[in-house]
Design an enzyme around this catalytic site. Sequence first.
Site, PDB file in Angstrom:
ATOM      1  N   VAL A   1      26.315  12.080   6.103  1.00 11.53           N
ATOM      2  CA  VAL A   1      26.939  12.502   4.843  1.00 11.53           C
ATOM      3  C   VAL A   1      26.303  13.829   4.457  1.00 11.53           C
ATOM      4  O   VAL A   1      25.078  13.917   4.272  1.00 11.53           O
ATOM      5  CB  VAL A   1      26.744  11.437   3.744  1.00 11.53           C
ATOM      6  CG1 VAL A   1      27.300  11.931   2.413  1.00 11.53           C
ATOM      7  CG2 VAL A   1      27.435  10.139   4.160  1.00 11.53           C
TER       8      VAL A   1
ATOM      9  N   ALA B   1      15.858   0.165   4.947  1.00 11.32           N
ATOM     10  CA  ALA B   1      15.516  -0.908   4.012  1.00 11.32           C
ATOM     11  C   ALA B   1      16.387  -0.920   2.756  1.00 11.32           C
ATOM     12  O   ALA B   1      17.028  -1.933   2.434  1.00 11.32           O
ATOM     13  CB  ALA B   1      14.040  -0.814   3.641  1.00 11.32           C
TER      14      ALA B   1
ATOM     15  N   SER C   1      17.433  -0.043  10.222  1.00 13.27           N
ATOM     16  CA  SER C   1      16.628  -1.205   9.833  1.00 13.27           C
ATOM     17  C   SER C   1      15.368  -1.396  10.663  1.00 13.27           C
ATOM     18  O   SER C   1      15.126  -2.455  11.222  1.00 13.27           O
ATOM     19  CB  SER C   1      17.498  -2.456   9.940  1.00 13.27           C
ATOM     20  OG  SER C   1      16.852  -3.550   9.349  1.00 13.27           O
TER      21      SER C   1
ATOM     22  N   TRP D   1     -17.560 -17.118  -9.086  1.00 17.49           N
ATOM     23  CA  TRP D   1     -17.020 -15.916  -9.712  1.00 17.49           C
ATOM     24  C   TRP D   1     -16.440 -15.059  -8.599  1.00 17.49           C
ATOM     25  O   TRP D   1     -17.172 -14.433  -7.827  1.00 17.49           O
ATOM     26  CB  TRP D   1     -18.109 -15.137 -10.446  1.00 17.49           C
ATOM     27  CG  TRP D   1     -18.710 -15.867 -11.606  1.00 17.49           C
ATOM     28  CD1 TRP D   1     -19.848 -16.593 -11.595  1.00 17.49           C
ATOM     29  CD2 TRP D   1     -18.212 -15.925 -12.957  1.00 17.49           C
ATOM     30  NE1 TRP D   1     -20.096 -17.118 -12.840  1.00 17.49           N
ATOM     31  CE2 TRP D   1     -19.110 -16.716 -13.707  1.00 17.49           C
ATOM     32  CE3 TRP D   1     -17.101 -15.389 -13.606  1.00 17.49           C
ATOM     33  CZ2 TRP D   1     -18.925 -16.984 -15.067  1.00 17.49           C
ATOM     34  CZ3 TRP D   1     -16.928 -15.656 -14.967  1.00 17.49           C
ATOM     35  CH2 TRP D   1     -17.830 -16.441 -15.666  1.00 17.49           C
TER      36      TRP D   1
ATOM     37  N   GLU E   1      25.143   6.205   8.583  1.00 17.54           N
ATOM     38  CA  GLU E   1      23.795   6.479   9.086  1.00 17.54           C
ATOM     39  C   GLU E   1      23.905   7.656  10.061  1.00 17.54           C
ATOM     40  O   GLU E   1      24.667   7.591  11.018  1.00 17.54           O
ATOM     41  CB  GLU E   1      23.236   5.238   9.795  1.00 17.54           C
ATOM     42  CG  GLU E   1      21.967   5.465  10.599  1.00 17.54           C
ATOM     43  CD  GLU E   1      20.839   6.093   9.785  1.00 17.54           C
ATOM     44  OE1 GLU E   1      20.567   5.597   8.674  1.00 17.54           O
ATOM     45  OE2 GLU E   1      20.264   7.096  10.267  1.00 17.54           O
TER      46      GLU E   1
ATOM     47  N   CYS F   1       6.401   0.720   8.893  1.00 13.39           N
ATOM     48  CA  CYS F   1       4.980   0.380   8.782  1.00 13.39           C
ATOM     49  C   CYS F   1       4.446  -0.280  10.044  1.00 13.39           C
ATOM     50  O   CYS F   1       3.238  -0.429  10.195  1.00 13.39           O
ATOM     51  CB  CYS F   1       4.747  -0.551   7.597  1.00 13.39           C
ATOM     52  SG  CYS F   1       5.238   0.185   6.046  1.00 13.39           S
TER      53      CYS F   1
END
Lengths: 475, 475
Positions: free
Chosen positions: A81, A12, A40, A459, A34, A44
Amino acid sequence: MTDPFVVVGADAAGLSAASKFRREAPGREVVVFEKGRWISYAYCGMPYFIARYVDRMSDLLSLSPSEVDERGIDLRRGREVVAVDPDAKRVTVETADGDRVEQAYGDLLVATGARADSGPFDVRGLDGAFTLHDMDAAAAIDAYVADPDDYDSDRVDVSAVDRDRVERNAAMPAPETAAVVGGGYVGVEVAEALSERGVDVRVFHRSGHLLSPFGEAVGNRVETALEAEGVSVRTDAPVEALVGDERIEAIDVGGDRVPVDMAVVGVGIRPNTELLDGTGVDLGPGGAVRVDDHGRTSLPDVYAAGDCATARHAVTGEPDWMPLGLTANRAGRAIGATVAGDPAPVGDIAGTAAVKAFDTEGARVGILDPEAAEAAGFDPVSETVTAGSRSGYYPGVAETEVTLVADRDTGRLLGGSVVGTDRAAIRIDTLATAIEADMTVPEVERLDLAYAPPFSPVWDPILVAAKVLNGKIED
Amino acid sequence: MTDPFVVVGADAAGLSAASKFRREAPGREVVVFEKGRWISYAYCGMPYFIARYVDRMSDLLSLSPSEVDERGIDLRRGREVVAVDPDAKRVTVETADGDRVEQAYGDLLVATGARADSGPFDVRGLDGAFTLHDMDAAAAIDAYVADPDDYDSDRVDVSAVDRDRVERNAAMPAPETAAVVGGGYVGVEVAEALSERGVDVRVFHRSGHLLSPFGEAVGNRVETALEAEGVSVRTDAPVEALVGDERIEAIDVGGDRVPVDMAVVGVGIRPNTELLDGTGVDLGPGGAVRVDDHGRTSLPDVYAAGDCATARHAVTGEPDWMPLGLTANRAGRAIGATVAGDPAPVGDIAGTAAVKAFDTEGARVGILDPEAAEAAGFDPVSETVTAGSRSGYYPGVAETEVTLVADRDTGRLLGGSVVGTDRAAIRIDTLATAIEADMTVPEVERLDLAYAPPFSPVWDPILVAAKVLNGKIED
């Protein structure tokens, strides 16, 4: 020619940054490293894949590698990396074969995410034991839960998936019982998912109510919702051990040995910051990389975003660590603009989060825990009310519980939660907006919220809660 | 002993004021005069009674006269206040028999509401023609729509109802076709209700899209929703006349004569302020009684609240007239506290409103109309986006349209609307809160709204809209 914008991590935060940067600075180069094969993916969404609410794993991918390519982003998968030299402005990149190359950067974004923390439990060596923090785990759980004769391999229609692991899990007998270790939101969502797949699920949670950061009102309602669907819940029940040789056989909890055929451990996650070890970078809460309001770390030209980075909390004004999807996307996008030359703040977090347990929806925002509020210098006062989600005469009206926490001296709204079965979770956005606007509870009470019998009583439950809490503050 | 707090009108504003006053000042007297027999009924629920979503008319009553009595409120029904003498601090009260008495007041609240404005149409003399602004009309429509053999008089289980009128309507043949004259929210809700009762409904609306104050995006989606359920809609179609001798036979519109067996006219309402004629009281927009931020009129010790009074608009800071239920309840309650000695502001309005048309929900807030924004001194810029209500892979995701209007110079959010079929209307509360907090669109874009796949995508439709509008403002 300046050195490229180098991004570490293609999820993300990383891809949001790279995409925004490309649009804003089309002439400049952006390289995304990566270490794995997945990019990507919707973390969730994994419980809903396991639950079979989502048909195919590919549905959970936002962008394919070729779409990233079409955006003009130089995506290099299978490249980890492993070191950053902030003085030389270079990173060291290692391939799967162990080859190492150096890559210079103009600006660097560390978007390495977080990983499941399995606590004292070793899930790797035990068949039927899992954590859930990546797509391979989701695919493995889906395969393990299925009866070997009935496994639908078509659902895992993604080339990146670890097929050996999937096939091994698919071949094992389907579990009849599962322990979910940890009743946080991953635990709750996995409990629902496994129950939907016909597994007899038991949730064990360390503290007194499920979903600790959501507060007692949400935790208790969600517990009731799970139990109504046949999921058993034990609170104040820290699991001591996973028991089994090759395959899980039981868990030990509070002196009991509970036989199970499966265990999913969801006891927390921790930020992936090892890449910056030895650079002297400042870390913040949760061990995440500390960043300023533009996502800059303490190292020059090095940014961090997403689940590995802190963000400023709207209530305390201090750095905090609450790894969530919007935070990652938003910070990545802002950093992409900033690096391209159009500085954009990453935005505060309010700690807004929502969770579903069957038909029950719960959400939270801000500071709910009295001790945390006191630690931040407030004198917290709180109230929980139960009110109708619609006009009392309108079909489908459902009891909605709203908790509000305020500072007694100033009346400032510090936090809140909403739980119920009818449009409950989305109501948290009203409180998130009020918190980010530094509203007081009297101001919340006077908000002109929508009244229409099918959607809200005169309300709204939020207004009822504000009214009652104001009465308490005034006393 | 001071003279009593006198309240004129026993509905939302009047009874909220009397109840709050009684609790705060238990030793002082409050007298409520009500010219009719009905008290405390849910105006907004009447279409749902007609639709039979609500079983019994008594379900729409919040308080019975005996409950009002138990609160220690001196409620006098069948008593019309016909004159106010602000110098002598007295009102003149007339009974149904025409007797007049004088009543002194310490403070006076005018909460006389509004009434249907039937425009050029005389609905009184024509069977099958109605307006809908009181419970007797709702009961008559329910009776008229029913087949005489099939009318369920038990639903009208309220002693206050006009039984002669109900019986006369019940005896008439049920209509096959109905014209709804005016596509405001009452028109839309009545169209749905009559359609649910099996009537072939045609809606005629004067201007270019339904629900004018909700803007074009909501109006068009609601039109589509109505037509999908078999309700025909004609826009740019001002009705010229209701045609018929004793019973309605047709309507004239745009040169056509359209035969119908029923007409419901919903072309507007107007405030009941005649009581104050001759007192020199200041009036405001819509001819409503102008009040300050505590509900005080220009006459000493005379307050006004509810559908007969103005309220301050949060965007313009100017008095406006938007008669809605929450405004009435809230202002009444605040005035009750103020008169009792604990001054409370009535609160601003943001013009928040929501409407349902079958499964489609629409809502609006603030200033949507460009001309109104310009008249208030703004340079409006707006954008409408369509975005998913949930994560794209999650079942039930629905297209949600969000419109945002901002001031180009300052970026301030002026208004917005939301329409869709999945938790659309309640999202307006986020925008209402942002507007009342004077937020800019960049601030809205950075709001930490809840992300959870079953309820909202990573970028909530509101955030998508803010992002796109910001791009437009920056250009």
